[in-house]
Write a protein that holds these residues in place. Structure first.
Motif, PDB file in Angstrom:
ATOM      1  N   SER A  29      38.849  45.932  27.770  1.00  0.00           N
ATOM      2  CA  SER A  29      39.914  44.991  28.132  1.00  0.00           C
ATOM      3  C   SER A  29      40.105  45.025  29.642  1.00  0.00           C
ATOM      4  O   SER A  29      39.759  46.017  30.300  1.00  0.00           O
ATOM      5  N   THR A  30      40.656  43.944  30.189  1.00  0.00           N
ATOM      6  CA  THR A  30      40.862  43.850  31.635  1.00  0.00           C
ATOM      7  C   THR A  30      42.221  43.246  31.939  1.00  0.00           C
ATOM      8  O   THR A  30      42.823  42.566  31.111  1.00  0.00           O
ATOM      9  N   SER A  31      42.667  43.502  33.165  1.00  0.00           N
ATOM     10  CA  SER A  31      43.875  42.874  33.707  1.00  0.00           C
ATOM     11  C   SER A  31      43.561  42.456  35.136  1.00  0.00           C
ATOM     12  O   SER A  31      43.024  43.255  35.916  1.00  0.00           O
ATOM     13  N   VAL A  32      43.857  41.211  35.487  1.00  0.00           N
ATOM     14  CA  VAL A  32      43.568  40.666  36.811  1.00  0.00           C
ATOM     15  C   VAL A  32      44.864  40.160  37.432  1.00  0.00           C
ATOM     16  O   VAL A  32      45.492  39.235  36.903  1.00  0.00           O
ATOM     17  N   LEU A  55      43.941  42.707  42.207  1.00  0.00           N
ATOM     18  CA  LEU A  55      43.967  44.073  41.699  1.00  0.00           C
ATOM     19  C   LEU A  55      43.451  44.005  40.262  1.00  0.00           C
ATOM     20  O   LEU A  55      44.066  43.383  39.403  1.00  0.00           O
ATOM     21  N   ILE A  56      42.315  44.643  40.023  1.00  0.00           N
ATOM     22  CA  ILE A  56      41.640  44.567  38.731  1.00  0.00           C
ATOM     23  C   ILE A  56      41.714  45.913  38.037  1.00  0.00           C
ATOM     24  O   ILE A  56      41.428  46.952  38.658  1.00  0.00           O
ATOM     25  N   SER A  57      42.097  45.894  36.787  1.00  0.00           N
ATOM     26  CA  SER A  57      42.147  47.112  35.975  1.00  0.00           C
ATOM     27  C   SER A  57      41.278  46.900  34.737  1.00  0.00           C
ATOM     28  O   SER A  57      41.474  45.931  34.000  1.00  0.00           O
ATOM     29  N   ILE A  81      36.226  46.398  46.490  1.00  0.00           N
ATOM     30  CA  ILE A  81      36.494  47.282  47.620  1.00  0.00           C
ATOM     31  C   ILE A  81      36.406  48.705  47.076  1.00  0.00           C
ATOM     32  O   ILE A  81      37.350  49.231  46.472  1.00  0.00           O
ATOM     33  N   ALA A  82      35.249  49.330  47.272  1.00  0.00           N
ATOM     34  CA  ALA A  82      34.961  50.601  46.605  1.00  0.00           C
ATOM     35  C   ALA A  82      35.935  51.700  46.996  1.00  0.00           C
ATOM     36  O   ALA A  82      36.284  52.550  46.178  1.00  0.00           O
ATOM     37  N   VAL A  83      36.398  51.694  48.259  1.00  0.00           N
ATOM     38  CA  VAL A  83      37.297  52.772  48.699  1.00  0.00           C
ATOM     39  C   VAL A  83      38.643  52.712  47.989  1.00  0.00           C
ATOM     40  O   VAL A  83      39.393  53.690  47.999  1.00  0.00           O
ATOM     41  N   SER A  84      38.967  51.583  47.371  1.00  0.00           N
ATOM     42  CA  SER A  84      40.246  51.459  46.670  1.00  0.00           C
ATOM     43  C   SER A  84      40.149  51.874  45.206  1.00  0.00           C
ATOM     44  O   SER A  84      41.174  51.925  44.517  1.00  0.00           O
ATOM     45  N   GLU A 193      38.459  57.149  26.777  1.00  0.00           N
ATOM     46  CA  GLU A 193      38.872  55.811  27.218  1.00  0.00           C
ATOM     47  C   GLU A 193      39.275  55.917  28.677  1.00  0.00           C
ATOM     48  O   GLU A 193      40.265  56.562  29.028  1.00  0.00           O
ATOM     49  N   VAL A 194      38.477  55.310  29.527  1.00  0.00           N
ATOM     50  CA  VAL A 194      38.602  55.454  30.976  1.00  0.00           C
ATOM     51  C   VAL A 194      39.153  54.160  31.571  1.00  0.00           C
ATOM     52  O   VAL A 194      38.807  53.059  31.119  1.00  0.00           O
ATOM     53  N   THR A 195      40.015  54.296  32.572  1.00  0.00           N
ATOM     54  CA  THR A 195      40.564  53.134  33.277  1.00  0.00           C
ATOM     55  C   THR A 195      40.023  53.114  34.699  1.00  0.00           C
ATOM     56  O   THR A 195      40.171  54.094  35.441  1.00  0.00           O
ATOM     57  N   LEU A 196      39.391  52.004  35.063  1.00  0.00           N
ATOM     58  CA  LEU A 196      38.889  51.784  36.425  1.00  0.00           C
ATOM     59  C   LEU A 196      39.760  50.710  37.070  1.00  0.00           C
ATOM     60  O   LEU A 196      39.841  49.588  36.576  1.00  0.00           O
ATOM     61  N   THR A 197      40.422  51.069  38.177  1.00  0.00           N
ATOM     62  CA  THR A 197      41.302  50.146  38.882  1.00  0.00           C
ATOM     63  C   THR A 197      40.828  50.016  40.322  1.00  0.00           C
ATOM     64  O   THR A 197      40.544  51.031  40.975  1.00  0.00           O
ATOM     65  N   TYR A 198      40.743  48.777  40.817  1.00  0.00           N
ATOM     66  CA  TYR A 198      40.263  48.576  42.184  1.00  0.00           C
ATOM     67  C   TYR A 198      40.719  47.215  42.710  1.00  0.00           C
ATOM     68  O   TYR A 198      41.107  46.329  41.948  1.00  0.00           O
TER      69      TYR A 198
END
Length: 518
Positions: A29-32, A55-57, A81-84, A193-198
């Protein structure tokens, strides 16, 4: 020799076996959450140059082995933006982060195989038979590809017949999709279940308004659509979509930090084998290309997809007939618009969701002009302005995000276009003005009556050819070394003074302005 070559890859890959590679191909799932381009102001979005960000999660389900491993998150946004990036949910935490910037393309595949043996499939020009043999790539993708075969050294695709290279494997470091990877050390084998936010560049949003003036010319219906643009190749199906209005502080250069992955193109060139009619440089001009078909000649070239959420038609916007409407929330001092249902935000496309629907909003029609008192003579039409008060008792009372406005007039149950305008961010209780255009029916004429050391006297003649009266507002800049006198009395408004007058139907009025030296 063949036995040694067979053993060598096993020896080289032995250290890599100690560190497993786990690939997460897509999120569950995603959030934009989209933020506007602050440098754009109230101007329109440019789909080919989106300077907003998001901001994407992403929530992903990953099966981890025990010990050290590299987790590859495929399909992240091109402008990531990888640093974020923040990764949470890994039992062993994160020890290293990497943005895999090289995409798999014909050119990068070729460059990654430089000096290696590949298979070449070609057509014999004499017999038309397709054969396959071995070749070694001796040059990169810059213009021409040089191969060494058992027949000698030659360039690829210069025979004029089909030729193709077949690779045994993809070179290390190339990704078919933009990829972000992390190193982790899991205490045991598990499914997490991993969350990637950037943050990611290449997004923007704007409001698109339609103001429909009623036939009596006293009220209008105001509707708005939330328009989100995604300039990335990432596909967000069934995502939670949000948009933030306001001007959050930004000091980083997001466009530089979010540079898109390198995607080399392959353009092969050979010595010309055709006649002089093919190459104008040889003195013969080719025949002009045929005109494009009607679809291709239009403004839309199919390069972007626009999806519009369905909206039920109703006679009254006040009854809120819209099936899906973005819900407004407070985010500190900013405004947040949340789409209450999952939606699709497609690659390189736009998404529209209903935002506002207000009916029977009273407004005042004005004819305005900003005059220059130093012009000795001037004349022309006045500008038409529709003025509303953004208050609940005046039919509005909602925050209005910046965007374009299409203004129509209802005439015999048909909506006719009368003008376009732009709207800046407007808070509740602020004055809202829409510029419709110029009116040739209400005009002005300016003449200088006299000038001396103490004063400058100017006469404005206003004429109204309409069958109804017209309210005129003259905006006069204020100067610290002059005092303005006029009848009716000027009213201060910011850095200007406003002189208001009502012109009767098919009538005229004169206003004398005196600028006295202080």
């Amino acid at each position: 020799m063949r036995a040694a070559l067979a053993i060598l890859p096993v020896i080289l890959s032995a250290p890599a076996l100690a560190q497993s590679v786990v690939v997460s191909s897509a999120p569950v799932s995603t959030s934009v959450t989209v933020y506007r381009d602050m440098g754009r102001g109230d101007g329109a979005m440019n789909p080919g140059w989106l300077n907003g960000y998001a901001l994407i999660s992403e929530k992903r389900r990953i099966s981890l082995p025990a010990g050290e491993s590299v987790v590859r998150f495929e399909g992240v946004a091109d402008g990531m933006i990888a640093v974020s990036a923040v990764v949470s949910g890994l039992p062993g935490g994160v020890s290293e982060k990497n943005r895999d910037a090289r995409l798999l393309t014909p050119a990068s595949l070729l460059d990654g195989s430089l000096g290696n043996r590949v298979h070449i499939r070609r057509t014999n020009p004499a017999t038309g038979k397709v054969s396959e043999g071995d070749a070694i790539i001796r040059s990169g993708s810059g213009g021409a590809v040089v191969l060494q075969t058992q027949e000698g050294v030659e360039a690829l695709r210069c025979s004029g017949l089909p030729e193709a290279l077949v690779y045994d494997a993809v070179p290390e470091g190339l990704s078919a999709k933009p990829t972000f990877s992390v190193h982790t050390n899991s205490p045991s084998a598990t499914t997490a279940e991993v969350t990637l936010t950037y943050l990611a560049t290449g997004f923007d949003w704007s409001a698109a308004y339609v103001a429909t003036v009623a036939e009596d010319g006293k009220t209008l219906d105001l509707s708005a659509w939330l328009t989100v643009a995604n300039g990335n190749g990432a596909d967000y199906r069934g995502t939670q979509l949000l948009a933030v209005a306001g001007k959050p502080n930004q000091t980083s250069d997001f466009r530089a930090l979010g540079a898109k992955p390198e995607a080399l193109s392959l353009a092969l060139q050979c010595w010309p084998m055709d006649g002089t009619s093919t190459y104008p440089a040889w003195g013969v001009q080719p025949s002009p290309a045929p005109a494009p078909p009607p679809m291709a000649a239009g403004m839309y070239d199919g390069s972007e997809e626009v999806i519009v959420t369905a909206m039920k038609r109703s006679e009254s916007l006040q009854a809120s007939p819209v099936a899906v409407t973005a819900q407004q929330e407070d985010l500190g001092d900013l405004k947040l618009y949340r789409v209450p249902v999952p939606v699709d935000v497609v690659p390189n496309g736009q998404k529209q969701v209903a935002l506002i629907g207000k009916a029977n909003v009273p407004f005042e029609r004005l004819y305005t002009r900003t005059m220059n008192p130093w012009d000795s003579e001037d004349e022309g039409p006045l500008e038409v302005t529709l003025r509303m008060q953004n208050k609940v008792k005046e039919g509005l009372g909602v925050p209005l995000p910046a965007g374009g406005v299409v203004i129509t007039q209802r005439q015999n149950d048909e909506d006719m276009l009368v003008g376009e305008s732009r709207l800046d961010d407007k808070a509740v209780a602020e004055r809202v003005e829409l510029d419709v255009g110029e009116s040739e029916q209400v005009r002005f004429e300016q003449k200088t009556l006299s000038v001396d050391e103490s004063a400058r006297r100017v006469r404005i003649t206003l004429t109204n050819a309409l069958p109804s009266q017209a309210k005129v507002e003259l905006r006069v800049p204020r100067f610290s070394n002059y005092r303005l006198n006029a009848s009716p009395k000027p009213v201060p408004d910011g850095a200007d003074s406003i002189v208001s007058v009502v012109i009767p139907a098919n009538g005229s009025k004169k206003i004398d302005l005196t600028f006295s030296a202080r």
